[in-house]
Design a protein around this motif. Structure first.
Motif, PDB file in Angstrom:
ATOM      1  N   CYS A 165      26.303  51.666  35.766  1.00 49.53           N
ATOM      2  CA  CYS A 165      25.992  52.066  37.143  1.00 49.53           C
ATOM      3  C   CYS A 165      26.932  51.378  38.129  1.00 49.53           C
ATOM      4  CB  CYS A 165      24.532  51.760  37.478  1.00 49.53           C
ATOM      5  SG  CYS A 165      24.053  50.029  37.236  1.00 49.53           S
ATOM      6  N   PHE A 177      25.135  49.151  43.141  1.00 45.92           N
ATOM      7  CA  PHE A 177      24.679  48.401  41.970  1.00 45.92           C
ATOM      8  C   PHE A 177      25.604  47.218  41.698  1.00 45.92           C
ATOM      9  CE2 PHE A 177      23.748  52.924  41.395  1.00 45.92           C
ATOM     10  CZ  PHE A 177      22.383  52.900  41.192  1.00 45.92           C
ATOM     11  N   ALA A 180      25.922  57.828  38.914  1.00 47.67           N
ATOM     12  CA  ALA A 180      25.763  56.467  38.391  1.00 47.67           C
ATOM     13  C   ALA A 180      24.468  56.337  37.599  1.00 47.67           C
ATOM     14  CB  ALA A 180      25.791  55.459  39.531  1.00 47.67           C
ATOM     15  N   ILE A 181      23.415  56.929  38.098  1.00 51.23           N
ATOM     16  CA  ILE A 181      22.120  56.894  37.408  1.00 51.23           C
ATOM     17  C   ILE A 181      22.218  57.636  36.080  1.00 51.23           C
ATOM     18  CG2 ILE A 181      19.781  57.852  37.521  1.00 51.23           C
ATOM     19  CD1 ILE A 181      19.793  56.978  40.499  1.00 51.23           C
ATOM     20  N   CYS A 183      23.700  55.713  33.023  1.00 52.69           N
ATOM     21  CA  CYS A 183      22.964  54.613  32.384  1.00 52.69           C
ATOM     22  C   CYS A 183      22.572  54.984  30.956  1.00 52.69           C
ATOM     23  CB  CYS A 183      21.702  54.280  33.201  1.00 52.69           C
ATOM     24  SG  CYS A 183      20.713  52.978  32.444  1.00 52.69           S
ATOM     25  N   LEU A 199      17.348  53.958  35.094  1.00 53.93           N
ATOM     26  CA  LEU A 199      17.418  54.266  36.526  1.00 53.93           C
ATOM     27  C   LEU A 199      16.902  55.659  36.821  1.00 53.93           C
ATOM     28  CD1 LEU A 199      21.009  52.902  37.116  1.00 53.93           C
ATOM     29  CD2 LEU A 199      18.883  51.810  37.835  1.00 53.93           C
TER      30      LEU A 199
END
Length: 63
Positions: free
Chosen positions: A16, A24, A50-51, A54, A59
């Motif tokens: 992230c 983050f 970004a989530i 993971c 997230l």
């Protein structure tokens, strides 16, 4: 919108952070910190990417 972290799943791998360092950060103890839990709507695409990166699925994004 709100970034939510499942601390039981997060292993501090930093995917992230590498995708969105504005939101983050992984510290020296491999603990991930959300720098802005409520990002502006204009950042939705970046935060969502970004989530999604993971590998632990720790997230989520609410709202």
């Amino acid at each position: 919108m709100k970034i939510v972290v499942d601390r039981d799943k997060c292993e501090g791998l930093g995917m992230c952070e590498s995708m969105a360092h504005e939101f983050f950060e992984v510290d020296d103890d491999d603990v991930m910190h959300v720098l802005d839990e409520h990002p502006d709507e204009k950042h939705r695409k970046l935060v969502t990417a970004a989530i999604s990166a993971c590998p632990m699925l720790a997230l989520t994004l609410e709202g």
